[in-house]
Motif scaffolding. Structure first.
Motif, mmCIF file in Angstrom:
data_model
loop_
_atom_site.group_PDB
_atom_site.id
_atom_site.type_symbol
_atom_site.label_atom_id
_atom_site.label_comp_id
_atom_site.label_asym_id
_atom_site.label_seq_id
_atom_site.Cartn_x
_atom_site.Cartn_y
_atom_site.Cartn_z
ATOM 1 N N GLY A 1 11.533 41.660 29.509
ATOM 2 C CA GLY A 1 12.327 43.074 29.899
ATOM 3 C C GLY A 1 13.161 42.926 30.877
ATOM 4 N N ILE A 2 13.777 41.756 31.194
ATOM 5 C CA ILE A 2 14.671 41.606 32.344
ATOM 6 C C ILE A 2 15.987 40.723 31.635
ATOM 7 N N SER A 3 17.019 40.814 32.202
ATOM 8 C CA SER A 3 18.344 40.236 31.763
ATOM 9 C C SER A 3 18.302 38.872 31.730
ATOM 10 N N LEU A 4 18.849 38.548 30.730
ATOM 11 C CA LEU A 4 19.261 37.087 30.311
ATOM 12 C C LEU A 4 19.650 36.302 31.603
ATOM 13 N N ARG A 5 20.401 36.557 32.357
ATOM 14 C CA ARG A 5 21.029 35.871 33.661
ATOM 15 C C ARG A 5 19.682 35.728 34.846
ATOM 16 N N GLN A 6 19.087 36.696 34.872
ATOM 17 C CA GLN A 6 17.825 36.816 35.856
ATOM 18 C C GLN A 6 16.659 35.597 35.036
ATOM 19 N N VAL A 7 16.567 35.694 33.891
ATOM 20 C CA VAL A 7 15.482 34.469 33.483
ATOM 21 C C VAL A 7 16.263 33.164 33.615
ATOM 22 N N GLN A 8 17.522 32.989 33.159
ATOM 23 C CA GLN A 8 18.100 31.788 33.635
ATOM 24 C C GLN A 8 17.987 31.450 34.982
ATOM 25 N N ARG A 9 18.232 32.448 35.949
ATOM 26 C CA ARG A 9 17.989 32.059 37.477
ATOM 27 C C ARG A 9 16.415 31.643 37.610
ATOM 28 N N TYR A 10 15.452 32.172 36.889
ATOM 29 C CA TYR A 10 14.004 31.785 37.259
ATOM 30 C C TYR A 10 13.774 30.270 36.595
ATOM 31 N N LEU A 11 14.380 30.056 35.313
ATOM 32 C CA LEU A 11 14.295 28.913 34.805
ATOM 33 C C LEU A 11 15.033 27.789 35.496
ATOM 34 N N LYS A 12 16.114 28.006 36.323
ATOM 35 C CA LYS A 12 16.858 27.143 37.052
ATOM 36 C C LYS A 12 16.187 26.804 38.515
ATOM 37 N N GLN A 13 15.192 27.888 38.878
ATOM 38 C CA GLN A 13 14.518 27.675 40.120
ATOM 39 C C GLN A 13 13.173 26.936 39.695
ATOM 40 N N LEU A 14 12.471 27.144 38.417
ATOM 41 C CA LEU A 14 11.471 26.434 38.215
ATOM 42 C C LEU A 14 11.817 24.888 37.734
ATOM 43 N N SER A 15 13.084 24.709 37.215
ATOM 44 C CA SER A 15 13.567 23.378 36.944
ATOM 45 C C SER A 15 13.729 22.498 38.282
ATOM 46 N N ASP A 16 14.594 23.180 39.148
ATOM 47 C CA ASP A 16 14.791 22.601 40.564
ATOM 48 C C ASP A 16 13.447 22.238 41.220
ATOM 49 N N GLN A 17 12.401 22.898 41.001
ATOM 50 C CA GLN A 17 11.131 22.663 41.682
ATOM 51 C C GLN A 17 10.169 21.717 40.784
ATOM 52 N N ASN A 18 10.631 21.197 39.583
ATOM 53 C CA ASN A 18 10.223 20.111 38.980
ATOM 54 C C ASN A 18 8.696 20.789 38.326
ATOM 55 N N LEU A 19 8.628 22.124 37.923
ATOM 56 C CA LEU A 19 7.847 22.816 37.489
ATOM 57 C C LEU A 19 7.711 22.974 36.027
ATOM 58 N N ILE A 20 8.913 22.955 35.428
ATOM 59 C CA ILE A 20 9.276 22.955 33.701
ATOM 60 C C ILE A 20 10.499 21.938 33.711
ATOM 61 N N VAL A 21 10.407 21.535 32.340
ATOM 62 C CA VAL A 21 11.687 20.640 32.011
ATOM 63 C C VAL A 21 11.918 20.945 30.452
ATOM 64 N N ARG A 22 13.204 20.890 30.247
ATOM 65 C CA ARG A 22 13.614 21.197 28.720
ATOM 66 C C ARG A 22 13.709 20.013 28.287
ATOM 67 N N GLU A 23 13.091 19.505 27.100
ATOM 68 C CA GLU A 23 13.373 18.258 26.285
ATOM 69 C C GLU A 23 14.009 18.620 25.066
ATOM 70 N N GLY A 24 14.995 17.808 24.821
ATOM 71 C CA GLY A 24 15.737 17.879 23.743
ATOM 72 C C GLY A 24 16.973 18.954 23.946
ATOM 73 N N GLY A 25 17.534 19.147 22.741
ATOM 74 C CA GLY A 25 18.831 19.846 23.030
ATOM 75 C C GLY A 25 18.374 21.418 23.103
ATOM 76 N N ARG A 26 19.843 22.317 23.392
ATOM 77 C CA ARG A 26 19.540 23.565 23.553
ATOM 78 C C ARG A 26 19.076 24.330 22.469
ATOM 79 N N LYS A 27 19.241 23.907 20.922
ATOM 80 C CA LYS A 27 19.091 24.588 19.859
ATOM 81 C C LYS A 27 17.592 24.021 19.480
ATOM 82 N N ASN A 28 17.238 22.892 19.602
ATOM 83 C CA ASN A 28 15.930 22.201 18.875
ATOM 84 C C ASN A 28 15.164 21.607 19.918
ATOM 85 N N GLY A 29 15.269 22.035 21.364
ATOM 86 C CA GLY A 29 14.497 21.480 22.338
ATOM 87 C C GLY A 29 13.275 22.177 22.493
#
Length: 136
Positions: free
Chosen positions: A92-120
């Motif tokens: 229930g929040i904006s896409l941009r805010q979710v992207q910021r949270y994902l970036k913060q989590l990725s920068d802290q090495n808490l999550i990682v995206r494996e694979g491409g944007r569509k099939n990852g």
């Protein structure tokens, strides 16, 4: 205006003079002006008030981030291939805010995206939350 004096102009071939009358003559400008700091303690009080607001702001951001982090972990553990747009809809929040949270989590090495944007898929690297929702 009481005791008003208009500016006086005079000039000759080499000089130009303007006389501006002090309309505040006889008034204590420092005492009557709320913007003038009267004591050093006032400065300290203002700085402390400003600091409280900053600390509260940081605490709120941290609480919001922690809440979003839990929601993101839950969504990733339920559906690892979830997109940021789907997370946005679920949270229930904006896409941009979710992207910021994902970036913060990725920068802290808490999550990682494996694979491409569509099939990852998303992977949680945080040891404290790995499998947390599966254990409940």
């Amino acid at each position: 205006m009481e005791n008003y004096h208009a500016p006086e102009f005079s000039s000759n071939a080499t000089e130009f003079h303007v006389t501006l009358w002090n309309l505040n003559y006889g008034v204590d400008v420092v005492k009557d002006n709320p913007h003038v700091i009267k004591e050093a303690n006032d400065v300290v009080k203002d700085v402390v008030k400003g600091t409280d607001d900053v600390v509260k702001g940081k605490a709120n951001v941290t609480k919001e981030f922690a809440k979003a982090q839990r929601q993101i972990y839950k969504l990733i553990s339920q559906t690892p291939q979830i997109s940021a747009a789907q997370m946005s809809e679920n949270m229930g929040i904006s896409l941009r805010q979710v992207q910021r949270y994902l970036k913060q989590l990725s920068d802290q090495n808490l999550i990682v995206r494996e694979g491409g944007r569509k099939n990852g898929v998303w992977k949680i690297l945080d040891d404290e939350y790995e499998g947390f929702f599966k254990r409940i």
